[in-house]
Write an enzyme that holds these catalytic residues in place. Structure first.
Site: not given
Ligand code: FE
Ligand code: ZN
Length: 251
Positions: A56, A130, A169, A58-59, A113, A54
């Site tokens: 985001h 996630d 995570h 942080d990915h 998400h 996805h």
């Molecule tokens: Fe994440």
């Molecule tokens: Zn995420």
């Protein structure tokens, strides 16, 4: 197939999938470009794919660095998230298959998400981003409880129980504490919380899990449990899912 886990940014996991036959490799959700590049050099494998569950940051934050350092990368993302992931070369749909070396990957659409969240299924290994965490699930930022119910309980739950689950995570201990607050008498849950606490205290990972373990411990995949139905005050799966998410957000 071998999977090497690369911890990034505190609690993110990036997973390097290596086809040992050909030396080709794919990185799932690259959070940190330089750190992943160092692992690739160490492993002496050829990165061919970046797999994005996805959009985001942080990915995806490591993508520009990897595109600079490695040539001819296929950047795979779900069609609905692709325009928000710079560098995407292959926007994929549910059920689409592609190869990493001689490994075959299949795309599973799991919007919720984010609206374009996807999972990658390899032989015996699910990369769930996630959407599914160990003993938990992602927040419903761009979707609803009906979609998360479908993802977890209609798409993932039917995979073979020994399927390994590699998620994005390390949230396991807090997820298990929440789960135990709902089902204090679930022995599998108690055992897993003890194990996960020890793993984390020793600086080790609790990922991967398996689909079978999630079915016995993850409240979001146990919507028929009488204790969970009592705790949520609901019996219809989508309502139980919605209430669970609200309770977890406030936990
Ligand atoms: Fe994440
Ligand atoms: Zn995420």
């Amino acid at each position: 197939m071998r999977v090497r886990q690369i911890p990034c940014l505190g609690d993110n996991y990036c997973h390097l999938i290596i086809d040992e036959e050909t030396g080709s490799a794919a990185i799932v959700d690259p959070a940190n470009g330089p750190k992943i590049a160092a692992v690739l050099h160490d492993e002496k494998v050829t990165l061919t794919h970046i797999l994005c569950t996805h959009h985001h940051w942080d990915h995806t934050g490591g993508i520009p660095h990897l595109l600079d350092e490695f040539a001819d990368l296929q950047v795979v993302a779900g069609a609905q998230d692709a325009e928000r992931i710079k560098g995407t070369t292959l926007a994929v749909l549910d059920g689409q298959r592609f190869a990493v070396g001689e490994l075959e990957a299949q795309v599973i659409d799991v919007p919720c998400h984010t609206r374009g969240h996807i999972a990658f299924l390899f032989d015996g290994a699910l990369f769930s981003g996630d959407t599914l965490f160990v003993a938990g699930c992602g927040r419903f930022f761009e979707g609803d409880a009906a979609q998360m119910h479908k993802a977890l309980n209609l798409r993932f739950a039917v995979l073979p129980p020994e399927t390994k689950v590699y998620c994005g995570h390390e949230y396991t201990v807090s997820n298990l504490r929440f789960a135990q607050s709902l089902e204090p008498d679930n022995p599998a849950l108690r055992a897993k919380l003890l194990w996960a606490t020890a793993q984390c205290e020793a600086g080790h990972s609790t990922v991967p899990s398996t689909i079978g373990e999630e079915l016995t411990t993850n409240p979001f995949m146990r919507l028929n449990s009488p204790e969970i139905q009592a705790a949520t005050g609901a019996t219809r799966p989508v309502q139980v899912m919605q209430r669970l998410r609200e309770l977890k957000n406030a936990f």
